[in-house]
Design a protein around this motif. Structure first.
Motif, PDB file in Angstrom:
ATOM      1  N   ASN A  25       0.478   3.908   6.361  1.00 15.16           N
ATOM      2  CA  ASN A  25       0.648   2.521   6.782  1.00 15.16           C
ATOM      3  C   ASN A  25       1.684   2.452   7.908  1.00 15.16           C
ATOM      4  OD1 ASN A  25       0.448  -0.283   6.784  1.00 15.16           O
ATOM      5  ND2 ASN A  25       2.083  -0.498   5.275  1.00 15.16           N
ATOM      6  N   SER A  68       4.145  -5.502  18.161  1.00 13.87           N
ATOM      7  CA  SER A  68       2.952  -5.670  18.981  1.00 13.87           C
ATOM      8  C   SER A  68       3.199  -5.205  20.420  1.00 13.87           C
ATOM      9  CB  SER A  68       2.524  -7.132  18.979  1.00 13.87           C
ATOM     10  OG  SER A  68       1.365  -7.298  19.766  1.00 13.87           O
ATOM     11  N   ASN A  96      -4.185   5.065  17.700  1.00 10.77           N
ATOM     12  CA  ASN A  96      -5.046   3.982  17.225  1.00 10.77           C
ATOM     13  C   ASN A  96      -4.825   3.643  15.757  1.00 10.77           C
ATOM     14  OD1 ASN A  96      -6.843   2.881  19.327  1.00 10.77           O
ATOM     15  ND2 ASN A  96      -7.511   4.999  19.564  1.00 10.77           N
ATOM     16  N   SER A  97      -4.140   4.532  15.027  1.00  9.80           N
ATOM     17  CA  SER A  97      -3.907   4.286  13.605  1.00  9.80           C
ATOM     18  C   SER A  97      -2.694   3.398  13.347  1.00  9.80           C
ATOM     19  CB  SER A  97      -3.717   5.615  12.865  1.00  9.80           C
ATOM     20  OG  SER A  97      -2.466   6.210  13.195  1.00  9.80           O
ATOM     21  N   ILE A  98      -1.929   3.105  14.390  1.00 16.74           N
ATOM     22  CA  ILE A  98      -0.682   2.349  14.222  1.00 16.74           C
ATOM     23  C   ILE A  98      -0.943   0.850  14.339  1.00 16.74           C
ATOM     24  CG2 ILE A  98       1.656   1.978  15.093  1.00 16.74           C
ATOM     25  CD1 ILE A  98       1.535   4.833  16.263  1.00 16.74           C
ATOM     26  N   GLU A  99      -0.608   0.134  13.281  1.00 13.44           N
ATOM     27  CA  GLU A  99      -0.745  -1.328  13.299  1.00 13.44           C
ATOM     28  C   GLU A  99       0.245  -1.909  14.308  1.00 13.44           C
ATOM     29  OE1 GLU A  99       0.145  -5.088  10.312  1.00 13.44           O
ATOM     30  OE2 GLU A  99      -0.379  -3.130   9.430  1.00 13.44           O
ATOM     31  N   GLY A 100      -0.229  -2.824  15.126  1.00 11.74           N
ATOM     32  CA  GLY A 100       0.610  -3.442  16.152  1.00 11.74           C
ATOM     33  C   GLY A 100       0.331  -2.901  17.541  1.00 11.74           C
ATOM     34  N   ASP A 152      -2.467   9.918   9.947  1.00 10.50           N
ATOM     35  CA  ASP A 152      -3.088   8.713  10.510  1.00 10.50           C
ATOM     36  C   ASP A 152      -3.559   7.737   9.432  1.00 10.50           C
ATOM     37  OD1 ASP A 152      -4.942  10.910  10.007  1.00 10.50           O
ATOM     38  OD2 ASP A 152      -6.510   9.557  10.726  1.00 10.50           O
ATOM     39  N   SER A 183       7.635   1.374   9.429  1.00  9.68           N
ATOM     40  CA  SER A 183       6.782   1.002   8.300  1.00  9.68           C
ATOM     41  C   SER A 183       7.526   1.148   6.967  1.00  9.68           C
ATOM     42  CB  SER A 183       5.508   1.852   8.282  1.00  9.68           C
ATOM     43  OG  SER A 183       5.816   3.222   8.141  1.00  9.68           O
ATOM     44  N   ASP A 228      -2.099  -2.057  20.611  1.00 10.81           N
ATOM     45  CA  ASP A 228      -3.365  -2.299  21.305  1.00 10.81           C
ATOM     46  C   ASP A 228      -3.523  -1.138  22.273  1.00 10.81           C
ATOM     47  OD1 ASP A 228      -5.606  -3.252  22.586  1.00 10.81           O
ATOM     48  OD2 ASP A 228      -4.513  -4.710  23.819  1.00 10.81           O
ATOM     49  N   LYS A 249       3.399   1.202  11.405  1.00  8.80           N
ATOM     50  CA  LYS A 249       3.534  -0.109  12.055  1.00  8.80           C
ATOM     51  C   LYS A 249       4.514  -0.041  13.224  1.00  8.80           C
ATOM     52  CE  LYS A 249       2.819  -2.791   7.790  1.00  8.80           C
ATOM     53  NZ  LYS A 249       3.455  -3.756   6.849  1.00  8.80           N
TER      54      LYS A 249
END
Length: 444
Positions: free
Chosen positions: A320, A325, A351-355, A317, A441, A357, A322
């Motif tokens: 980086n 969205s 929750n650790s993944i960028e993009g 987690d 990522s 919600d 990604k």
């Protein structure tokens, strides 16, 4: 119909085998009622609640009522989700009582010829034998690849089947070839520095119908520094047998799995299917009456860990990660949450993944209605439960529903199809989504 002689035999076995201390442990407080999907969906019928079913079991033990069709119907209507256990102030092991009661009824009741034949094929002829599972699943693959699936859909033949089964045909994953299913790895090295040596419980359906998810699981484990051993001698976990009144076969499968894994010098045994995990973790209970197996079973269960747990332990987690969205929600696997006690880890990973919600679903911990083969044998109640679940999904406005169990995954896909959302919403196993985020990522 259960005969008078069968009822007498069942009653005697209830008195002999049911754990009366556990039955008496239920205080009838009703804390379990709001957590029970069948109690709610049946219009709050007491006989379809955990405490109601325990009362029926106790009444049979005491000889107050006969173990008739109504008692059997009440027990069969239960999903076995075990959501009642975490909320029980007395800590009643309801799941153990349910499985014992179902086994007693099944072993002392004469089934009709078609039912007996079907049970023989499924529980004895198919699931305990991985080679036969591969051949059976391959038939579905041939159906998909040969053009027969397209022809069947065009002719409208599926309309002859119940709606839920016809819809299920649409949401089955793409089946790998028989050659791919046979050519499975047994040992893999870690990427970079080795941090742990683990064994992987690959499962029967997971290593055939959901083979790509197993492949994703393996890649994730390698990525966090795990050397992986996958013993060929492992077999079906036995959950389907244990939940369906085939306890002796479940015991035999448990023993085979213990033997397959116990000689391996590993830190953990990793699972990626919540339904399997919840049964594997209780092998020591299943074999509690066999002293020569009990200690071996306890050693086995002490090493079990869900994929999400080891990924958190090894800081996956913190990478980086990604994705494009998107709004994501999570549907708990009942046995992963209620038996394995694993529920924070999947959410932490998402929750650790960028993009992403992440939008928590109301009643995410309520059963989706899959429950092994429940959505086939109790289709009406299953679909009723699924309809409620899809209402909660739509409230989140999620475009991705994440699960940690193959049965839940198919059930959520079924719900998406029934609601006409297949162009907007997808359901994925958490392993597949995490691998997608990892690969995304690394290329961005």
């Amino acid at each position: 119909m259960t005969t008078a002689k069968e009822k007498q035999m069942i009653q005697e076995e209830f008195a002999k085998r049911m754990d009366e201390n556990e039955l008496l442990n239920c205080m009838r407080c009703g804390f379990c009622l709001p957590s029970c999907p069948t109690y709610i969906e049946s219009g709050f019928q007491e006989t379809h609640s955990p405490r109601g079913r325990i009362a029926l079991m106790k009444a049979v033990v005491d000889g107050i009522i006969e173990p008739d069709e109504d008692v059997e119907k009440s027990l069969n209507m239960c999903l076995g989700c075990r959501a009642c256990e975490p909320v029980c102030p007395s800590g009643v092991k309801y799941g153990h009582l349910l499985e014992e009661a179902r086994d007693i009824i099944n072993q002392n009741k004469k089934h009709s010829v078609p039912v007996k034949a079907l049970r023989q094929v499924v529980f004895t002829g198919l699931f305990p034998h991985q080679s036969r599972m591969r051949s059976f699943i391959n038939l579905i693959g041939l159906y998909q690849r040969s053009g027969l699936q397209k022809a069947v859909r065009q002719t409208g033949l599926l309309r002859l089947f119940p709606d839920s089964m016809a819809t299920m045909e649409k949401v089955l994953p793409v089946i790998p070839t028989l050659k791919e299913m046979k050519n499975r790895p047994t040992q893999l090295s870690a990427e970079g520095k080795k941090k742990k040596k683990v064994a992987f419980f690959s499962g029967c359906l997971m290593d055939t119908m959901f083979m790509k998810t197993n492949d994703a699981t393996i890649k994730l484990l390698q990525a966090v520094g795990c050397e992986i051993v996958i013993p060929r001698e492992q077999v079906c976990c036995g959950a389907l047998h244990g939940h369906s009144g085939e306890k002796n076969t479940a015991k035999e499968l448990a023993k085979q799995n213990i033997q397959a894994f116990e000689a391996l010098q590993v830190d953990y045994i990793i699972t990626n299917a919540g339904g399997c995990s919840g049964f594997l973790i209780e092998y020591h209970h299943l074999l509690k009456d066999e002293p020569e197996w009990l200690e071996r079973a306890m050693t086995f269960t002490s090493k079990l860990k869900d994929l999400s747990s080891i990924l958190i332990e090894l800081d996956f987690d913190k990478r980086n990660l990604k994705l494009n969205s998107q709004t994501v929600t999570y549907q708990d696997s009942c046995h992963l949450r209620n038996v394995m006690k694993t529920y924070n880890e999947p959410r932490k990973l998402l929750n650790s993944i960028e993009g992403i919600d992440f939008n928590e679903m109301d009643d995410a911990d309520r059963c989706c209605g899959s429950a092994g083969i429940y959505n086939i044998v109790e289709s009406e109640m299953s679909m009723q439960i699924l309809d409620y679940k899809m209402e909660k999904v739509k409230e989140t406005e999620a475009v991705t529903i994440v699960t940690s169990n193959p049965g839940c995954l198919l059930q959520m896909k079924l719900g998406i199809e029934r609601e006409g959302l297949s162009e907007k919403v997808r359901a994925v196993h958490i392993a597949d989504l995490l691998l997608e985020a990892l690969e995304n990522s690394s290329t961005s």
